[in-house]
Design an enzyme around this catalytic site. Structure first.
Site, PDB file in Angstrom:
ATOM      1  N   TYR A  87      -4.550 -23.488 -35.304  1.00 45.96           N
ATOM      2  CA  TYR A  87      -4.112 -23.234 -36.455  1.00 45.96           C
ATOM      3  C   TYR A  87      -5.058 -22.903 -37.363  1.00 45.96           C
ATOM      4  CZ  TYR A  87      -0.277 -23.145 -40.044  1.00 45.96           C
ATOM      5  OH  TYR A  87       0.416 -22.644 -41.088  1.00 45.96           O
ATOM      6  N   TYR A 179       5.906 -31.150 -37.754  1.00 44.98           N
ATOM      7  CA  TYR A 179       5.191 -30.665 -38.868  1.00 44.98           C
ATOM      8  C   TYR A 179       4.929 -31.944 -39.658  1.00 44.98           C
ATOM      9  CZ  TYR A 179       6.621 -25.844 -38.830  1.00 44.98           C
ATOM     10  OH  TYR A 179       7.188 -24.462 -38.371  1.00 44.98           O
TER      11      TYR A 179
END
Length: 182
Positions: A87, A179
């Site tokens: 990421y 998340y």
């Protein structure tokens, strides 16, 4: 990380001498984070350098059919515990992330990822700079797990964020992570 099978890789990195990644570059055990030592003299194919080699799978951005917007699917099979992607984005302070977060909330999208491995100082913002990872959706039953990776970096406030497969993933399957990272 550690030594791999009989070769003196990454000296002194692990008191147990057991590798964190296999020769195939898959993560082993329940490590919370990965570390590549600055003293590692191995080349790019060292099994402890999977994140540095980047994305090795054919991935595709697609429009989800259930209103979640865009998503990412793999075009090929991914083995359990394999590195899938990092990421990436702009590293900003947590204060700036709060300011941008309010704007993003009004727009209905956010690409902020807190780097709070030790303390909440920095955040990755993938809204304007990033890669395919910012299209990966949330799931309560994800097929990717987040790992903090420290590559020639002694500042634990600045880990790199790597996503590894939690199970075998079929070709055509959407990639997801939690998340909330419980």
């Amino acid at each position: 990380l550690a030594r791999h099978a009989g070769r003196g890789c990454c000296p002194g990195a692990s008191p147990t001498g057991s590798p964190t990644t296999s020769r195939a570059g898959r993560i082993r055990g329940g490590a919370a984070h990965l570390r590549v030592q600055p003293r590692c003299r191995c080349g790019a194919e060292c099994p402890n350098r999977v994140v540095q080699r980047g994305i090795r799978y054919d991935l595709c951005i697609f429009r989800t059919g259930d209103g979640r917007g865009w998503g990412v699917r793999t075009l090929q099979r991914i083995r359990k515990n394999s590195f899938v992607m990092e990421y990436v984005g702009e590293i900003i302070t947590s204060e700036e992330a709060e300011r941008r977060g309010q704007v993003y909330d009004r727009q209905g999208a956010t690409y902020l990822f807190d780097l709070d491995y030790v303390e909440d100082v920095y955040t990755v913002d993938a809204a304007h700079y990033g890669n395919i990872s910012h299209f990966v959706n949330h799931s309560c039953d994800p097929n990717l797990q987040v790992y903090n990776v420290f590559i020639e970096n002694l500042d634990q406030r600045l880990p790199r964020i790597a996503l590894f497969a939690t199970r075998p993933i079929r070709a055509g399957e959407e990639l997801t992570f939690d998340y909330n990272m419980h």
